[in-house]
Each structure stands twice: as structure tokens, then as C-alpha cells.
Design a protein around this motif. Sequence first.
Motif, PDB file in Angstrom:
ATOM      1  N   ASP A   1      39.741  42.611  35.876  1.00 25.82           N
ATOM      2  CA  ASP A   1      40.249  43.462  36.966  1.00 25.82           C
ATOM      3  C   ASP A   1      39.858  44.928  36.769  1.00 25.82           C
ATOM      4  O   ASP A   1      39.536  45.635  37.734  1.00 25.82           O
ATOM      5  CB  ASP A   1      41.777  43.347  37.063  1.00 25.82           C
ATOM      6  CG  ASP A   1      42.208  42.046  37.712  1.00 25.82           C
ATOM      7  OD1 ASP A   1      41.354  41.377  38.330  1.00 25.82           O
ATOM      8  OD2 ASP A   1      43.398  41.691  37.590  1.00 25.82           O
TER       9      ASP A   1
ATOM     10  N   GLU B   1      33.723  49.007  39.167  1.00 22.96           N
ATOM     11  CA  GLU B   1      32.629  48.706  40.102  1.00 22.96           C
ATOM     12  C   GLU B   1      32.946  49.270  41.491  1.00 22.96           C
ATOM     13  O   GLU B   1      32.081  49.838  42.151  1.00 22.96           O
ATOM     14  CB  GLU B   1      32.428  47.187  40.166  1.00 22.96           C
ATOM     15  CG  GLU B   1      31.114  46.780  40.804  1.00 22.96           C
ATOM     16  CD  GLU B   1      30.714  45.355  40.425  1.00 22.96           C
ATOM     17  OE1 GLU B   1      31.606  44.563  40.055  1.00 22.96           O
ATOM     18  OE2 GLU B   1      29.513  45.060  40.496  1.00 22.96           O
ATOM     19  N   ARG B   2      34.202  49.144  41.893  1.00 23.07           N
ATOM     20  CA  ARG B   2      34.603  49.678  43.206  1.00 23.07           C
ATOM     21  C   ARG B   2      34.455  51.196  43.242  1.00 23.07           C
ATOM     22  O   ARG B   2      33.942  51.763  44.214  1.00 23.07           O
ATOM     23  CB  ARG B   2      36.064  49.294  43.501  1.00 23.07           C
ATOM     24  CG  ARG B   2      36.538  49.651  44.902  1.00 23.07           C
ATOM     25  CD  ARG B   2      38.046  49.625  45.024  1.00 23.07           C
ATOM     26  NE  ARG B   2      38.708  50.662  44.226  1.00 23.07           N
ATOM     27  CZ  ARG B   2      38.716  51.958  44.535  1.00 23.07           C
ATOM     28  NH1 ARG B   2      38.091  52.395  45.628  1.00 23.07           N
ATOM     29  NH2 ARG B   2      39.338  52.832  43.750  1.00 23.07           N
TER      30      ARG B   2
ATOM     31  N   LYS C   1      36.269  45.239  37.718  1.00 28.61           N
ATOM     32  CA  LYS C   1      36.117  45.255  39.191  1.00 28.61           C
ATOM     33  C   LYS C   1      36.479  46.620  39.755  1.00 28.61           C
ATOM     34  O   LYS C   1      35.849  47.108  40.691  1.00 28.61           O
ATOM     35  CB  LYS C   1      37.007  44.171  39.820  1.00 28.61           C
ATOM     36  CG  LYS C   1      36.429  42.775  39.713  1.00 28.61           C
ATOM     37  CD  LYS C   1      37.373  41.771  40.346  1.00 28.61           C
ATOM     38  CE  LYS C   1      36.907  40.349  40.025  1.00 28.61           C
ATOM     39  NZ  LYS C   1      37.947  39.354  40.316  1.00 28.61           N
ATOM     40  N   GLU C   2      37.507  47.231  39.210  1.00 22.32           N
ATOM     41  CA  GLU C   2      37.931  48.544  39.708  1.00 22.32           C
ATOM     42  C   GLU C   2      36.868  49.597  39.415  1.00 22.32           C
ATOM     43  O   GLU C   2      36.583  50.458  40.258  1.00 22.32           O
ATOM     44  CB  GLU C   2      39.271  48.930  39.072  1.00 22.32           C
ATOM     45  CG  GLU C   2      39.788  50.320  39.435  1.00 22.32           C
ATOM     46  CD  GLU C   2      40.003  50.544  40.934  1.00 22.32           C
ATOM     47  OE1 GLU C   2      39.979  49.570  41.712  1.00 22.32           O
ATOM     48  OE2 GLU C   2      40.187  51.717  41.321  1.00 22.32           O
TER      49      GLU C   2
END
Lengths: 246, 87
Positions: free
Chosen positions: A190, A196-197, A193-194
Motif C-alpha cells: 500500500d 506511485e500515485r 502504491k501511494e
Amino acid sequence: MRDRSIYCETVNFPGFNGDIIEGYLAKSVGETSTGSVVVIHHMPGYDRETKAIARRIADMGFNALCPNLHYRDAPKAQSDDAAAASRANGGVPDDRLIGDVAGASEYLRSLDNSSGTMGVIGYCSGGRQAFLAACNLDFDAVVDCYGAFVVNSPAPEFPIRVLPVADQAANLSGALLGLFGIEDTFPSPDEVKELERILTSLDKVHEFHTFENAGHGFFAADRPSYRIEAANKGWVLVEEFFNRML
Amino acid sequence: MCTYIVETIPAKGSAKSTKGWIDVDRATVSFDHPVHAMTPHTLNIDVTNSKMDASYRVALELDANSARNLANTILAVLEEAPLALQQ
């Protein structure tokens, strides 16, 4: 692929605050104009395994230099004793890290076969430090191998001193390759992913890979965390990335 | 991950390092990556003399259960020892 000749030695150069520190240089001798890579060692120290990483990158055709981030803590000690001294002293401060990486970059740029392009790679705590360095210094390519606390803060019960650095992502100077393990909890999938965002929202060039059957430290060939498949695939990605960016 | 969990305390006594006996003035206890033990994280104890070269360190890397057992055993042994002998 042809065999390359490399030359390795311990060198001294000015780091943070002009302090003379040491580093392990692995120079790709056969190249007349090539990119360079600063190798940031993990918290257990400026050890034999990290020096092997520098040699591997030189064997790819780049010049590599690993600054000894614990040099000031114990200049004449073995790497594990110096790491223990650094730990007792509270670890490597962020501003000192940036200054030492800047010194290593300058040393690499001064080499006779330097093309001027510059990369940085770090593992574990060095992954966060590679990201931090690239938000404060000029790099063309950045490799973050499972760096924790880039995005998330340590949990309240952790007496940890490091702070997240993702708030500096707008200043990230180079393309970022991120290599992670799906079983890692620091950084967790997670958190990856953050990150990457955040990078996508800032239009930062990045490429993330999360490997199955791998957790934290999957590159570490001398540790139980080693995962040969993830490590081998990771090394291919690192070489391709540096070939493209440097 | 690197936990950076570390506490340093003053300590008085002696330890036998690879270079012989040293006077001890400091102990550092951490829970982080080991250098040698084959578990991802260990309870690490470094006993040192802060005035001496770092290579005089006496080091332990124990898994969490072993460290708890050691800590409890130390406390139990101290409980058995007469207080008069602990001055």
C-alpha cells in the motif's frame, strides 16, 4: 556481452561540511565516456556485500562509488563495528547523508572517463536515502530498493528518528526505478502504491516493480531474506534502467 | 526494514573483546537487522568503552525469544544474589 575490466580502490574525498570521508570506488576501466552511480549502503554498514554491488555496477560499464556513511563514527573500525557505533550515535543524519552523497557525485564527475550523467542506488535504509538525495541533488537515474518510510511515518510506538521524505517528491531530479517485495511490510504494498500515485500526480518519470515470493532485503545474497528469482530479475531491470538513463 | 530502535545506557564493568579485556562504560541495546545471525531482525547488545576504538566492541545478536530469556534470567539471577553483594 563483452567482459569488462574494472579497477577498485578505497578513495578519500570531501563529504558533508567538507569532512574528508572514505569510499569504495569501482571504476569501469575500458569505458572512455560513461555514466556514474553512487551506491548507498544499508544500515548494517559499508560492508563486503555492498562493495560487491559497486563492482557489479562497474562490470555493467559504469563507474560506481560507495561512500562510507559511518566513517566519522569509527574511522578505523571494521564495517560492523562502525555500523554499531553509528547506531549508538543515532544513525546517519539526513543532512550529512546529502552532503556525503554530493561529495561522492563530485568525485565521480571528476574521473577522466565520466560522461557527467549520474545515478544513485540504495537498499533498505539506503532506498529512502537514495530518494532523499535525488530530491536535493542532481541525478539522472534513481533506484530505490525497498526503502521504508519514504511515504509513511513510523508508527507512534516506534521510537524511530527518521521522517518520511515523499513531501519532497516535487523536487525529485531523475527518473525513479522502484524495486519491492510483495511480502514486505516496510514498505508495504500500500505504501508503494501511494508513492506511485504521488509520482504520477507530479508527472515524475518512474517505473515500479513488486516481486512475488519476496519480502524486504531480497537482493541480500548473504541473508535469509535473499530471493534468487526476484534478485536476478531486479538486477536485469537495474542494468536496463542505467543503460537507458546514464 | 531498518528499525532504528536503539537505547544507550551507561554501564560499568568489563568485557572480553577480540582484543582482550576492556573496561566498559556504555551498553547499546537495539532491535534491528543483524550482521551475522540468520533472522531478519535481532535484539542486539553492544558493550563498549566510548573512549576506545569501536573495534573493541563486544556484540550479541539474539532472536527475540532468546533475548527475553536472557533478560529474565539476568533478573532472576540478580534476585537470587544477596543485596549486600550487589553494592
